[in-house]
Scaffold this motif. Structure first.
Motif, short mmCIF file in Angstrom:
data_model
loop_
_atom_site.label_atom_id
_atom_site.label_comp_id
_atom_site.label_asym_id
_atom_site.label_seq_id
_atom_site.Cartn_x
_atom_site.Cartn_y
_atom_site.Cartn_z
N GLU A 131 1.65 1.12 -5.49
CA GLU A 131 1.39 -0.30 -5.30
C GLU A 131 -0.13 -0.52 -5.35
O GLU A 131 -0.90 0.44 -5.18
CB GLU A 131 1.97 -0.75 -3.95
CG GLU A 131 3.50 -0.77 -3.96
CD GLU A 131 4.10 -1.35 -2.70
OE1 GLU A 131 5.23 -1.85 -2.78
OE2 GLU A 131 3.48 -1.27 -1.62
N ILE B 99 4.66 4.97 -4.41
CA ILE B 99 6.10 4.85 -4.64
C ILE B 99 6.70 6.19 -5.09
O ILE B 99 7.76 6.58 -4.65
CB ILE B 99 6.38 3.75 -5.70
CG1 ILE B 99 5.85 2.39 -5.17
CG2 ILE B 99 7.86 3.65 -6.05
CD1 ILE B 99 5.82 1.30 -6.23
N ASN C 14 0.81 -1.23 0.00
CA ASN C 14 0.00 0.00 0.00
C ASN C 14 0.84 1.28 0.00
O ASN C 14 0.49 2.27 0.62
CB ASN C 14 -0.95 -0.01 1.20
CG ASN C 14 -0.20 -0.16 2.51
OD1 ASN C 14 1.03 -0.22 2.50
ND2 ASN C 14 -0.90 -0.21 3.61
N ARG C 15 1.95 1.22 -0.75
CA ARG C 15 2.84 2.40 -0.79
C ARG C 15 2.60 3.23 -2.03
O ARG C 15 2.43 2.68 -3.12
CB ARG C 15 4.30 1.95 -0.81
CG ARG C 15 4.87 1.59 0.55
CD ARG C 15 6.34 1.24 0.43
NE ARG C 15 6.61 0.41 -0.75
CZ ARG C 15 7.63 0.59 -1.59
NH1 ARG C 15 8.48 1.58 -1.41
NH2 ARG C 15 7.81 -0.23 -2.61
N VAL D 15 -3.08 0.66 -2.41
CA VAL D 15 -3.39 2.05 -2.02
C VAL D 15 -4.87 2.29 -2.33
O VAL D 15 -5.35 1.89 -3.39
CB VAL D 15 -2.52 3.04 -2.84
CG1 VAL D 15 -2.86 4.48 -2.49
CG2 VAL D 15 -1.04 2.76 -2.62
#
Ligand SMILES: Cc1cc2nc3c(=O)[nH]c(=O)nc-3n(C[C@H](O)[C@H](O)[C@H](O)COP(=O)(O)OP(=O)(O)OC[C@H]3O[C@@H](n4cnc5c(N)ncnc54)[C@H](O)[C@@H]3O)c2cc1C
Length: 470
Positions: A116, A104, A101-102, A119
């Motif tokens: 990712e 980037i 859930n980043r 999210v």
């Protein structure tokens, strides 16, 4: 296809890949992974094991293992889907993307965001907003759905007339294939003709061709001004006839044109526990516009308001600030939950037709409702030709509901198909509509899809039993 069960050695292997804290096999803990937002006991099934990978390498190792052991893998985003697409009907491994859930990168120079899959859509929108930019994907489930789920279903939403659906904002993907290989497709270029368009093949493939692990989203300049209009109508034909006319005759491309009928108005009123304006209206039409010149926006809003009055709108209410806009949008946004309160079991349909056919199809839905004695709440992204006719089970017994609903849907799908439409505009086929798809799709197209599936996933481990049976 034949599949194997998840054994103790397989669970041990999964734990060594993702860590034992990221593997669940207790039925009680796995309960929330046994369904999505499709209602009814028929659309639930427990996985044998839930895994929560944190990176692409772990997903690659999980798929290699599953492919070797012939174990089904069901990818899952937030589980907000309405087609039972993320339900593991054959048990096996439920692969949830919740820990990936980043955000980037936010690349202002190229106007791209790289994320990712886990999210939420609202976080993507918020991150773009904070950078003074705009992510135009906007499903009504934005607060809960994941961007990976949006890509896997090619989600539509409220702004598709003007900005297009999710797939139109995606220019690159990283995808793990069924055998564990990692494919990098596209990137930050806004055009590419370097071989087949595999990005668009993966978009909307509902987890059957690969697991999406990274997404390159194109952002837009943020529109400086926006406005919302709500027009109540005394009759459904007057309201719905306005939609194609507004698109073809006004010379304006609105951001949204939404429709909700009186059953929806009443359901929203009950859910929100407050009296809505013009709650006796046969239907509301909600129109949103955006732009960079306030003068032009106001002029366009005035033109559309006049068009509403010419089509016998009872009134035209204007939302020109965040509070008044939210007051107009709120009843529309809560409908999926609101309808569940009046009938805990329902079948939310997702038909889509060419815009000229919308009035005829909405009237056909209402006659089918009368013919089969099933209440149908009609709402949706009318400007896209996409209507969520929602059949309410109410007090019908299970068998009677199933029989009447299936007959009604057969007639509805046939009518939609005859008018050049499709059985799903944005929610996808999942498990829910796969039988219907075999009838209402070009047979060569379906055969070609099966050929692609067999080529990319010869053991059929990825989300088996979704879209079609092999
Ligand atoms: C209140 C409400 C409003 C909604 N409004 C809209 C709307 O306006 N427009 C619209 O289009 N939809 C709408 N939906 C439906 C739903 O939110 C969308 O289909 C959404 O895109 C699903 O995202 P998710 O993360 O919840 O995916 P899930 O439901 O978890 O999964 C959906 C499908 O995608 C696959 N999948 C998920 N993630 C991945 C991945 N990373 N890689 C490969 N496959 C994956 C799953 O296997 C499954 O087949 C709404 C739903 C609700 C409950």
């Amino acid at each position: 296809m034949e599949y194997n069960r998840v054994t103790a050695p397989v669970i041990a292997e999964l734990k060594s890949i993702v860590g034992s804290q990221n593997v669940l096999d207790d039925p009680e803990q796995m309960l929330s992974y046994s369904h999505d937002e499709a209602t009814g006991a028929k659309w639930r099934h427990l996985p044998e094991v839930v895994v929560k990978p944190q990176n692409t390498q772990q997903i690659s190792a999980i798929l290699k293992l599953a492919n070797q052991e012939r174990i089904p893998v069901t990818p899952r985003g937030a589980g907000s889907g309405l087609a039972a697409g993320a339900v593991p009907f054959l048990g096996g491994i439920l692969l949830t993307l919740e820990k990936m859930n980043r955000i980037i990168e936010l690349d202002r120079d190229n106007m791209f965001m790289v994320v990712e899959p886990g999210v939420t859509t609202a976080e993507v929108q918020q991150c773009a907003r904070e950078a003074g930019l705009f992510y135009a994907g906007d499903p009504c489930s934005a607060d809960s759905s994941f961007i990976g789920g949006n890509v896997a279903t090619n989600a539509g939403g409220n702004k598709a007339i003007r900005y297009g659906v999710t797939g139109q904002h995606v220019f690159g993907l990283e995808v793990v294939l069924a055998d564990g290989q990692v494919a990098v497709l596209g990137g930050k270029t806004i055009k590419e003709v370097s071989g087949y368009n595999l990005i668009q093949l993966m978009i909307g493939s509902e987890g059957t061709l690969g697991v999406i692990t990274k997404i390159y989203l194109k952002l837009q300049p943020r529109p400086q001004f926006n406005g919302v209009i709500m027009a109540p109508f005394a009759s459904i034909p007057a309201a719905i006839q306005l939609v194609p006319e507004m698109i073809t005759k006004s010379g304006i491309i609105p951001t949204s044109i939404e429709f909700m009928d009186n059953l929806c108005i009443k359901a929203a009123e009950q859910f929100l526990n407050k009296q809505l304006m013009f709650n006796h209206a046969a239907a509301y039409i909600i129109i949103e516009l955006d732009g960079n010149s306030e003068g032009q926006l106001l002029a366009e809003m005035e033109m559309l308001a006049e068009q509403c009055y010419r089509n016998n709108a009872l009134d035209v209410l204007v939302g020109d600030n965040a509070a008044t806009q939210e007051r107009i949008w709120k009843p529309r946004r809560v409908l999926a939950e609101a309808l569940r309160v009046i009938s805990p079991v329902y079948s939310m349909e997702d038909i889509v037709v060419p815009i000229k056919e919308i009035p005829a199809v909405v009237l056909a839905i209402n006659s089918l409702s009368e013919k089969y004695g099933i209440r149908i709440a009609n709402f949706g992204h009318a400007g896209d030709g996409n209507i969520h006719a929602t059949l309410l089970k109410d007090q019908l017994g299970h068998q009677e509901w199933d029989e009447r609903k299936d007959q009604l849907l057969d007639e509805l799908y046939a009518e939609v198909y005859r008018r050049g439409g499709k059985i799903s505009g944005e929610h996808g086929i999942g498990a829910k509509r796969k039988e219907a798809l075999t009838q209402y799709i070009d047979p060569v197209a379906l055969q070609t899809m099966k050929t692609i599936k067999r080529a990319l996933d010869p053991n059929g481990i990825l989300n088996p039993g979704k879209i079609f049976n092999l």
